[in-house]
Motif scaffolding. Structure first.
Motif, mmCIF file in Angstrom:
data_model
loop_
_atom_site.group_PDB
_atom_site.id
_atom_site.type_symbol
_atom_site.label_atom_id
_atom_site.label_comp_id
_atom_site.label_asym_id
_atom_site.label_seq_id
_atom_site.Cartn_x
_atom_site.Cartn_y
_atom_site.Cartn_z
ATOM 1 N N TRP A 6 0.822 -1.212 0.000
ATOM 2 C CA TRP A 6 0.000 0.000 0.000
ATOM 3 C C TRP A 6 0.852 1.257 0.000
ATOM 4 O O TRP A 6 0.480 2.263 -0.609
ATOM 5 C CB TRP A 6 -0.984 -0.009 1.165
ATOM 6 C CG TRP A 6 -2.074 -0.993 0.924
ATOM 7 C CD1 TRP A 6 -2.308 -2.153 1.590
ATOM 8 C CD2 TRP A 6 -3.084 -0.930 -0.097
ATOM 9 N NE1 TRP A 6 -3.387 -2.806 1.051
ATOM 10 C CE2 TRP A 6 -3.878 -2.087 0.014
ATOM 11 C CE3 TRP A 6 -3.375 -0.010 -1.091
ATOM 12 C CZ2 TRP A 6 -4.951 -2.329 -0.819
ATOM 13 C CZ3 TRP A 6 -4.454 -0.262 -1.932
ATOM 14 C CH2 TRP A 6 -5.224 -1.403 -1.793
ATOM 15 N N THR A 7 2.005 1.221 0.650
ATOM 16 C CA THR A 7 2.904 2.379 0.634
ATOM 17 C C THR A 7 3.378 2.639 -0.792
ATOM 18 O O THR A 7 3.369 3.781 -1.253
ATOM 19 C CB THR A 7 4.115 2.126 1.560
ATOM 20 O OG1 THR A 7 3.639 1.826 2.864
ATOM 21 C CG2 THR A 7 5.022 3.326 1.619
ATOM 22 N N THR A 8 3.768 1.582 -1.485
ATOM 23 C CA THR A 8 4.199 1.718 -2.878
ATOM 24 C C THR A 8 3.054 2.208 -3.749
ATOM 25 O O THR A 8 3.242 3.073 -4.615
ATOM 26 C CB THR A 8 4.729 0.366 -3.400
ATOM 27 O OG1 THR A 8 5.804 -0.050 -2.568
ATOM 28 C CG2 THR A 8 5.193 0.475 -4.842
ATOM 29 N N PHE A 9 1.856 1.673 -3.520
ATOM 30 C CA PHE A 9 0.694 2.093 -4.303
ATOM 31 C C PHE A 9 0.435 3.588 -4.139
ATOM 32 O O PHE A 9 0.203 4.308 -5.120
ATOM 33 C CB PHE A 9 -0.543 1.290 -3.888
ATOM 34 C CG PHE A 9 -1.780 1.686 -4.633
ATOM 35 C CD1 PHE A 9 -1.996 1.239 -5.928
ATOM 36 C CD2 PHE A 9 -2.722 2.519 -4.056
ATOM 37 C CE1 PHE A 9 -3.127 1.606 -6.629
ATOM 38 C CE2 PHE A 9 -3.858 2.891 -4.744
ATOM 39 C CZ PHE A 9 -4.063 2.435 -6.033
ATOM 40 N N VAL A 10 0.479 4.077 -2.901
ATOM 41 C CA VAL A 10 0.222 5.502 -2.653
ATOM 42 C C VAL A 10 1.319 6.362 -3.281
ATOM 43 O O VAL A 10 1.028 7.415 -3.864
ATOM 44 C CB VAL A 10 0.077 5.777 -1.137
ATOM 45 C CG1 VAL A 10 0.058 7.266 -0.852
ATOM 46 C CG2 VAL A 10 -1.193 5.123 -0.603
ATOM 47 N N LYS A 11 2.574 5.929 -3.190
ATOM 48 C CA LYS A 11 3.667 6.681 -3.831
ATOM 49 C C LYS A 11 3.442 6.768 -5.332
ATOM 50 O O LYS A 11 3.627 7.829 -5.935
ATOM 51 C CB LYS A 11 5.011 6.011 -3.548
ATOM 52 C CG LYS A 11 5.519 6.222 -2.150
ATOM 53 C CD LYS A 11 6.847 5.501 -1.970
ATOM 54 C CE LYS A 11 7.325 5.579 -0.537
ATOM 55 N NZ LYS A 11 8.570 4.806 -0.337
ATOM 56 N N LEU A 38 -9.099 3.987 -0.109
ATOM 57 C CA LEU A 38 -9.001 2.524 -0.092
ATOM 58 C C LEU A 38 -7.678 2.061 0.515
ATOM 59 O O LEU A 38 -7.652 1.120 1.316
ATOM 60 C CB LEU A 38 -9.150 1.959 -1.508
ATOM 61 C CG LEU A 38 -10.535 2.004 -2.119
ATOM 62 C CD1 LEU A 38 -10.466 1.617 -3.596
ATOM 63 C CD2 LEU A 38 -11.485 1.095 -1.371
ATOM 64 N N ALA A 39 -6.594 2.707 0.143
ATOM 65 C CA ALA A 39 -5.281 2.324 0.663
ATOM 66 C C ALA A 39 -5.206 2.560 2.169
ATOM 67 O O ALA A 39 -4.720 1.705 2.920
ATOM 68 C CB ALA A 39 -4.184 3.113 -0.059
ATOM 69 N N ILE A 40 -5.699 3.693 2.637
ATOM 70 C CA ILE A 40 -5.651 4.010 4.066
ATOM 71 C C ILE A 40 -6.523 3.057 4.871
ATOM 72 O O ILE A 40 -6.094 2.520 5.900
ATOM 73 C CB ILE A 40 -6.058 5.484 4.301
ATOM 74 C CG1 ILE A 40 -4.972 6.413 3.750
ATOM 75 C CG2 ILE A 40 -6.298 5.757 5.784
ATOM 76 C CD1 ILE A 40 -5.372 7.873 3.692
ATOM 77 N N VAL A 41 -7.744 2.818 4.409
ATOM 78 C CA VAL A 41 -8.655 1.915 5.117
ATOM 79 C C VAL A 41 -8.084 0.500 5.153
ATOM 80 O O VAL A 41 -8.102 -0.165 6.196
ATOM 81 C CB VAL A 41 -10.065 1.938 4.483
ATOM 82 C CG1 VAL A 41 -10.934 0.816 5.012
ATOM 83 C CG2 VAL A 41 -10.730 3.291 4.727
ATOM 84 N N SER A 42 -7.543 0.037 4.050
ATOM 85 C CA SER A 42 -6.959 -1.303 4.009
ATOM 86 C C SER A 42 -5.782 -1.411 4.969
ATOM 87 O O SER A 42 -5.649 -2.406 5.693
ATOM 88 C CB SER A 42 -6.503 -1.629 2.590
ATOM 89 O OG SER A 42 -5.894 -2.888 2.556
ATOM 90 N N PHE A 43 -4.934 -0.407 4.995
ATOM 91 C CA PHE A 43 -3.783 -0.406 5.906
ATOM 92 C C PHE A 43 -4.244 -0.431 7.362
ATOM 93 O O PHE A 43 -3.730 -1.202 8.172
ATOM 94 C CB PHE A 43 -2.907 0.816 5.638
ATOM 95 C CG PHE A 43 -1.707 0.887 6.509
ATOM 96 C CD1 PHE A 43 -0.589 0.108 6.242
ATOM 97 C CD2 PHE A 43 -1.682 1.735 7.608
ATOM 98 C CE1 PHE A 43 0.529 0.163 7.055
ATOM 99 C CE2 PHE A 43 -0.571 1.796 8.425
ATOM 100 C CZ PHE A 43 0.546 1.016 8.148
ATOM 101 N N VAL A 49 -6.340 -5.974 12.525
ATOM 102 C CA VAL A 49 -6.431 -7.432 12.543
ATOM 103 C C VAL A 49 -5.118 -8.038 13.037
ATOM 104 O O VAL A 49 -5.120 -8.989 13.821
ATOM 105 C CB VAL A 49 -6.806 -7.980 11.139
ATOM 106 C CG1 VAL A 49 -6.634 -9.483 11.065
ATOM 107 C CG2 VAL A 49 -8.231 -7.586 10.802
ATOM 108 N N GLY A 50 -4.012 -7.485 12.614
ATOM 109 C CA GLY A 50 -2.717 -7.967 13.080
ATOM 110 C C GLY A 50 -2.539 -7.798 14.581
ATOM 111 O O GLY A 50 -2.049 -8.699 15.269
#
Length: 75
Positions: A6-11, A38-43, A49-50
């Motif tokens: 997700w970090t790569t996706f946002v970049k 979507l990226a923030i919510v997924s992260f 969950v972790g």
């Protein structure tokens, strides 16, 4: 692993030059805001969950160690 994705996706979203994420004036489009959300919510969900999993694992280890100690004391 998921956080790197997700970090790569946002970049990549931030540097988008295709015209999807930013219009001609350089302002963010709806595509940008939806995908950033979507990226923030997924992260955040993945992190939650972790953390729940780690807490459960720690609790299980504590209970298992306590039960083993009780059995050894009774023997």
């Amino acid at each position: 692993m998921g956080s790197c994705l997700w970090t790569t996706f946002v970049k990549n979203l931030w540097k988008d030059g295709s015209g999807l994420a930013f219009d001609a004036a350089g302002d963010p489009t709806a595509y940008f805001w939806v995908h950033l959300t979507l990226a923030i919510v997924s992260f955040l969900l993945g992190t939650a969950v972790g953390l729940i999993g780690l807490r459960s694992l720690r609790q299980l280890r504590t209970e298992t160690a306590g039960a083993a100690g009780s059995r050894a004391a009774n023997d």
